[in-house]
Design an enzyme around this catalytic site. Structure first.
Site, PDB file in Angstrom:
ATOM      1  N   TYR A   1      -1.510  -0.441  10.365  1.00 31.36           N
ATOM      2  CA  TYR A   1      -1.623  -0.831   8.961  1.00 31.36           C
ATOM      3  C   TYR A   1      -0.419  -0.319   8.166  1.00 31.36           C
ATOM      4  O   TYR A   1       0.217  -1.068   7.413  1.00 31.36           O
ATOM      5  CB  TYR A   1      -2.912  -0.287   8.370  1.00 31.36           C
ATOM      6  CG  TYR A   1      -3.103  -0.615   6.910  1.00 31.36           C
ATOM      7  CD1 TYR A   1      -3.515  -1.878   6.508  1.00 31.36           C
ATOM      8  CD2 TYR A   1      -2.872   0.341   5.923  1.00 31.36           C
ATOM      9  CE1 TYR A   1      -3.690  -2.183   5.164  1.00 31.36           C
ATOM     10  CE2 TYR A   1      -3.037   0.053   4.587  1.00 31.36           C
ATOM     11  CZ  TYR A   1      -3.449  -1.216   4.205  1.00 31.36           C
ATOM     12  OH  TYR A   1      -3.607  -1.510   2.874  1.00 31.36           O
TER      13      TYR A   1
ATOM     14  N   SER B   1       0.848  -1.193   0.000  1.00 29.75           N
ATOM     15  CA  SER B   1       0.000   0.000   0.000  1.00 29.75           C
ATOM     16  C   SER B   1       0.875   1.232   0.000  1.00 29.75           C
ATOM     17  O   SER B   1       2.023   1.211   0.481  1.00 29.75           O
ATOM     18  CB  SER B   1      -0.902   0.011   1.238  1.00 29.75           C
ATOM     19  OG  SER B   1      -1.544   1.269   1.401  1.00 29.75           O
TER      20      SER B   1
END
Length: 254
Positions: free
Chosen positions: A158, A145
Site C-alpha cells: 500500500y 496517503s
C-alpha cells in the site's frame, strides 16, 4: 478553476472521502458529478441521491479502474452524456492488510491488486480523460496517503503504491501542462469505514485517540476535511505537481 458549472468525475465516489468530495463539489455549484464505483453500488446510489438533493446532476457509473478498457468505456460514456469533463478526482483505492515484517505475505497477487488500483487506476483515468480535461483546461487531484511519504500504513504494498502515485502526480503535472493541472492530497488517519470496518469502532477509537495526542491539531480527520483539500486544489489555478498533507500536523512528529 471556478467549480460552479463544472462536470467532475470522482472515482471510488460511493463511500468515505470520495462521497464527501462528490457532495463538496455539488455544494460548490458543480453542474454534474459522476460517481464511479466498482463494488459499492448501494453506497454509490446513496451518494448520487445526496448530490442530487443539493441541486446537482449525478449518476453512478460502474468501472474497475484497474481495467484500462473499463476506464475507457467510462470516459466514452461521460463524454457522450455530458460533452465535457473539467475535474477528475482519482480517489479509488484498495489495500491488503499485511504486517511489514511479513514479507511472505506480500504475494504477487497482493502487489498486482494494490498497484493495479492505486497506481495504474489513476494513470488509466488520467490518460482516458486527458483529451476532455485538456479542452476544458481542467484539473486532476489524486488521493494518496501519508503512507506514501512515511513508512507506515496497512501494508508495504500500500505504501509503495501511494509513493508511486505521488511521483505519478508530479510526472503528470509536467506531461499534461500547461492545459491540465495535477496535484495530490495525502491524508493521514481518516474516520472512514476503510479503517473502522477493519478494526472495529472501539479499536479504531483507541488508535485515533493515541494519534490525536501526537498531532498539533489534536483531532482525527473526517472525510469532509479531506474533501476540503481536494476542492481547494481544484480551485488553485497556479498550483500543480504539489502534494498537500492532511493529517492535522501528525507527520511533524512521526
Amino acid at each position: 478553476m471556478d467549480i460552479n458549472g463544472t462536470v467532475a468525475v470522482v472515482t471510488g465516489g460511493g463511500t468515505g472521502i470520495g462521497a464527501a468530495v462528490a457532495e463538496s463539489l455539488a455544494r460548490k455549484g458543480a453542474a454534474a458529478v459522476i460517481v464511479n464505483y466498482s463494488r459499492s453500488s448501494v453506497a454509490a446510489a446513496a451518494t448520487v441521491a445526496r448530490v442530487q438533493a443539493l441541486g446537482c446532476k449525478a449518476e453512478a457509473v460502474a468501472a474497475d479502474v484497474s481495467d484500462d478498457a473499463a476506464v475507457r468505456r467510462m470516459a466514452e460514456r461521460v463524454r457522450a452524456d455530458y460533452g465535457r469533463v473539467d475535474a477528475l478526482v482519482c480517489n479509488a483505492g484498495t489495500t491488503k492488510w499485511v504486517p511489514f515484517p511479513d514479507l511472505d505475505g506480500l504475494t504477487d497477487e497482493v502487489w498486482r491488486q494494490v498497484m493495479g488500483v492505486n497506481l495504474m487506476g489513476a494513470f488509466y483515468c488520467a490518460r482516458a480523460f486527458a483529451p476532455d480535461l485538456r479542452a476544458a483546461r481542467g484539473a486532476i487531484v489524486n488521493v494518496a496517503s501519508i503512507a506514501g511519504l512515511l513508512a507506515t500504513g496497512s501494508s508495504m504494498a500500500y505504501g509503495v503504491s501511494k509513493a508511486a502515485l505521488l511521483q505519478l502526480t508530479r510526472d503528470l503535472a509536467v506531461a499534461l501542462g500547461p492545459a491540465i493541472r495535477v496535484n495530490a492530497v495525502a491524508p493521514g488517519l481518516v474516520a472512514t469505514r476503510w479503517h473502522i470496518d477493519r478494526l472495529g469502532e472501539q479499536v479504531f477509537g483507541e488508535m485515533a485517540a493515541k494519534e490525536e495526542q501526537k498531532a498539533p491539531l489534536r483531532r482525527t480527520a473526517q472525510p469532509e476535511h479531506i474533501a476540503q483539500l481536494v476542492t481547494a486544489l481544484l480551485e488553485s489555478d497556479m498550483v500543480t505537481g504539489e502534494i498537500l498533507v492532511g493529517d492535522g500536523g501528525r507527520h511533524l512528529a512521526y
